[in-house]
Design a protein around this motif. Structure first.
Motif, mmCIF file in Angstrom:
data_model
loop_
_atom_site.group_PDB
_atom_site.id
_atom_site.type_symbol
_atom_site.label_atom_id
_atom_site.label_comp_id
_atom_site.label_asym_id
_atom_site.label_seq_id
_atom_site.Cartn_x
_atom_site.Cartn_y
_atom_site.Cartn_z
ATOM 1 N N GLU A 1 5.822 -5.216 -2.483
ATOM 2 C CA GLU A 1 6.055 -5.885 -1.202
ATOM 3 C C GLU A 1 6.823 -4.973 -0.257
ATOM 4 N N ALA A 2 7.789 -4.228 -0.779
ATOM 5 C CA ALA A 2 8.569 -3.309 0.048
ATOM 6 C C ALA A 2 7.672 -2.236 0.651
ATOM 7 N N VAL A 3 6.691 -1.762 -0.130
ATOM 8 C CA VAL A 3 5.743 -0.777 0.391
ATOM 9 C C VAL A 3 4.947 -1.379 1.555
ATOM 10 N N LEU A 4 4.492 -2.615 1.401
ATOM 11 C CA LEU A 4 3.715 -3.257 2.453
ATOM 12 C C LEU A 4 4.550 -3.485 3.716
ATOM 13 N N VAL A 5 5.775 -3.905 3.535
ATOM 14 C CA VAL A 5 6.642 -4.141 4.695
ATOM 15 C C VAL A 5 6.835 -2.845 5.484
ATOM 16 N N ALA A 6 7.054 -1.743 4.775
ATOM 17 C CA ALA A 6 7.248 -0.451 5.444
ATOM 18 C C ALA A 6 5.978 0.000 6.151
ATOM 19 N N VAL B 1 2.114 -14.306 -3.205
ATOM 20 C CA VAL B 1 1.429 -13.049 -2.898
ATOM 21 C C VAL B 1 1.738 -12.659 -1.459
ATOM 22 N N THR B 2 2.188 -11.440 -1.272
ATOM 23 C CA THR B 2 2.350 -10.888 0.071
ATOM 24 C C THR B 2 1.071 -10.142 0.415
ATOM 25 N N GLN B 3 0.499 -10.492 1.554
ATOM 26 C CA GLN B 3 -0.781 -9.905 1.942
ATOM 27 C C GLN B 3 -0.641 -9.211 3.296
ATOM 28 N N TRP B 4 -1.107 -7.977 3.314
ATOM 29 C CA TRP B 4 -1.129 -7.198 4.549
ATOM 30 C C TRP B 4 -2.581 -6.896 4.898
#
Length: 400
Positions: A355-360, A392-395
């Motif tokens: 999730e941290a990778v997706l946020v960045a 699930v965090t979805q980008w």
């Protein structure tokens, strides 16, 4: 503009007699006629050099190009641009050099024999293709017209129908349509036992039993329709994922960390001729993905043993990318660089690290970031309660 030198002529079981006068004159004036044994038999009264389909068939274009400057006729069955050789030739030779002469197609003849409107049926071919790909079209009340591979194909399709609760579906095999030996065979899938000629077209009127498997082409198939080891994109999240990936006709998906293949399979079911490449390093999961692809009507799913980003090198550029496993900035950058303009990328994360990778990445590249939380009602002793799935965090983003 140069005069067309290549004529692609559709011919039926009635041979030269069924051709328009102008088309027949083209065939009779040919210096070279290319086709299969059956085509040569149907036009046998014409004096010309006869050439059989090359082996391998991919050599056809080079063979035709070498004949340029002569009067060349290619004979095809029915409409040469409907699941036939004409389309293949037209993709490699400038259409301005070709004249097409269509004949009634097997679909038109079959629809007329059945009294079906072509606008209301699915027209499919499994001729020279995996028969399993018709499974995706088995739906209640659907009508299918299918170009078969041979005498054994109707029996295979009858088995597919019966296994999925469509055993009462009406089946009609129409053989040698338009010729003196035309024949018709009627039956139902669950008791199909006809011996039919090799050259046939199959009509299926799908009838669902009360317990039939419902396999819509809209994404979101039930989880238990897939072989899996528990690690998979679950039904509700999968439907949301496919909505952002947007399956389109003929489009290619890279499914990175494909697992049991649920996203790739549903992508291919979601649009005609959609393609997918699944990259998965575990052999057991590739085996599950292959089995799911066969069972759910997407036998052309391509599976690659490898780890990203190295496994992405040399692959055809995708129209969409799903990152369901192996997420990292390096993997994203490799996929994003390869993605075609207007391509869609979706990445799902269930761990805090991912999730941290997706946020960045979202902060740098934009796109939409959402949290998907699903709870399913399940028994709790004698009562019922909500059991949450992992959020699930979805980008998702589109390449402009």
């Amino acid at each position: 503009m140069a005069e067309p030198w290549l004529h692609i002529v559709g011919i039926g079981e009635d041979g030269l007699e069924g051709l328009l006068p102008a088309t027949r004159a083209v065939v009779e004036a040919a210096e070279v006629i290319v086709g299969g044994d059956r085509h040569h038999d149907l036009s046998g009264t014409v004096t010309a050099e006869r050439v059989a389909w090359p082996s391998p068939f991919d050599a056809l274009i080079d063979m035709l190009q070498a004949m340029k400057g002569r009067r060349v006729v290619v004979l095809a069955t029915g409409d040469p641009l409907w699941f036939s050789v004409g389309a293949r030739i037209g993709r490699s030779i400038d259409p301005s050099e070709i004249t097409y002469h269509p004949q009634l197609s097997a679909f038109q003849l079959a629809a007329a024999r059945m009294g079906w409107s072509l606008a209301d049926v699915e027209t499919l071919t499994v001729h020279g293709r995996p028969v399993e790909q018709m499974i995706a079209f088995i739906q209640p009340d659907a009508r299918l017209l299918i170009l078969t591979t041979g005498a054994h194909t109707p029996g295979q399709i009858a088995a597919f129908l019966t296994e999925r609760g469509f055993g009462r579906s009406k089946m009609t095999v129409l053989a040698n349509m338009g010729g003196e030996s035309e024949a018709r065979f009627d039956g139902v899938a669950e008791s199909w036992d006809h011996e039919v000629p090799d050259l046939n077209t199959l009509a299926v009127d799908c009838v669902a039993a009360p317990d039939a498997a419902l396999l819509p082409r809209v994404p979101g198939l039930a989880d238990d329709l897939f072989q899996h080891d528990g690690t998979m994109t679950k039904q509700e999240v999968r439907a949301a994922t496919l909505a952002k990936l947007m399956p389109m006709r003929g489009a290619l998906l890279w499914d990175i960390g494909t697992g049991c293949g649920s996203v790739a399979v549903e992508w291919m079911r979601g649009a005609r001729y959609a393609r997918a490449i699944g990259i998965e390093p575990r052999a057991d999961r590739r085996a599950m993905a292959a089995a799911n692809a066969l069972a759910l009507g997407t036998p052309k799913l391509q599976l690659i043993d490898g780890r990203v980003p190295e496994a992405l090198k040399g692959l055809e550029a995708p129209d969409a990318v799903f990152i369901g496993g192996g997420l990292s900035r390096e993997v994203f950058e490799a996929a994003w660089a390869a993605l075609r303009p207007l391509g869609r990328l979706v990445a799902n994360a269930v761990t805090l690290e991912s999730e941290a990778v997706l946020v960045a990445l979202q902060a740098e590249f934009g796109g939409q970031l959402v949290k998907i939380q699903v709870q399913r009602a399940e028994p709790v002793g004698p009562r019922t309660g909500w059991r949450p799935l992992m959020p699930v965090t979805q980008w998702s983003l589109i390449k402009r």
